[in-house]
Design a protein around this motif. Structure first.
Motif: not given
Length: 202
Positions: A134-136, A164
Motif C-alpha cells: 500500500k502507498r500511504c 490508495d
C-alpha cells in the motif's frame, strides 16, 4: 443517501483535534460515529493531547481535553460498521498492543472497507500487518514503520492527504480539510451546495 456507520478507535492522549474534528464533522454530514477505547465503556472519558508545530525538531505536546466515548469497546462487532477511523497522538503507540484492536483493523482491510488514519494512527495498521504493497503517508517519524510493514511511505505536505484504494491517510491535523474530503469521497458521501437568495431585514 443513508448515513454510514463508522468506528473510531481511540485511547488516552489521542490527539485532540484529530479525534474531535472528524468525530463531529462525520456526524454533521449524517454519519453515525462510535468512538471506543480498549478497557473503557460508553460515557467514560479519554484524555487528549494537543500536538503543535512550533519550529522545533518535532511536535510539541500539551494537555488537551476530556473526550467522551459513546460506545463500549467489548461490544463492538466490526461487521456492523462501514468504515474505520484511527486518529493520531500517543494512543496508537499502545492500543496497537491490544490484539482485539488488531483483529478489528484486519477485518476492515480484508473486507476492503474504507480506512482513514491520521498522523501516528498508521502505527495501528503497521502492527496489524495490513500495509503490504500500500502507498500511504503519516507523520514522518512513522515512515520507517510503514516501510518495515511492507508499505510505501509517501512524503507529502502536512496540509495534504492521499488515497490508495480504500485507505485514506494524511501527515497530521493541518490536513483535515483534504483528509476529510477524500474520506467522504471514498465513503461515497456527496455534499451538495445550493444557492440561496438573502432576504434583507430592515
Amino acid at each position: 443517501m443513508e448515513g454510514k456507520k463508522i468506528l473510531m478507535l481511540v485511547g488516552d492522549f489521542v490527539e485532540d483535534y484529530e479525534v474531535m474534528v472528524p468525530f463531529q464533522t462525520l456526524q454533521t454530514v449524517g454519519h453515525t460515529v462510535h468512538a471506543v477505547c480498549p478497557d473503557k465503556k460508553a460515557e467514560e472519558n479519554v484524555k487528549t493531547a494537543v500536538h503543535d508545530f512550533e519550529g522545533d525538531q518535532t511536535y510539541t505536546e500539551k494537555p488537551g481535553h476530556h473526550f467522551t466515548l459513546n460506545a463500549n469497546f467489548d461490544d463492538i462487532n466490526p461487521n456492523d460498521y462501514d468504515a474505520l477511523v484511527i486518529p493520531g497522538g500517543r494512543a496508537p503507540e499502545y492500543i496497537r498492543l491490544n490484539e482485539r484492536v488488531l483483529e478489528i483493523t484486519r477485518h476492515f482491510d480484508q473486507a476492503n472497507k474504507p480506512i482513514a488514519t491520521l498522523c501516528h494512527g498508521l502505527l495501528v495498521l503497521t502492527a496489524a500487518g495490513v500495509l503490504q504493497g500500500k502507498r500511504c503517508t503519516a507523520y514522518p517519524a512513522c515512515g520507517p514503520d510503514v516501510k518495515q510493514a511492507g508499505g510505501e511511505y509517501v512524503s507529502i505536505p502536512v496540509e495534504e492527504a492521499m488515497v490508495d484504494g480504500n485507505l485514506v491517510t494524511a501527515p497530521a491535523w493541518p490536513a483535515h480539510p483534504q483528509w476529510l474530503k477524500k474520506f467522504l469521497e471514498v465513503l461515497g458521501t456527496k455534499v451538495e451546495h445550493s444557492e440561496r437568495t438573502a432576504v434583507g431585514v430592515s
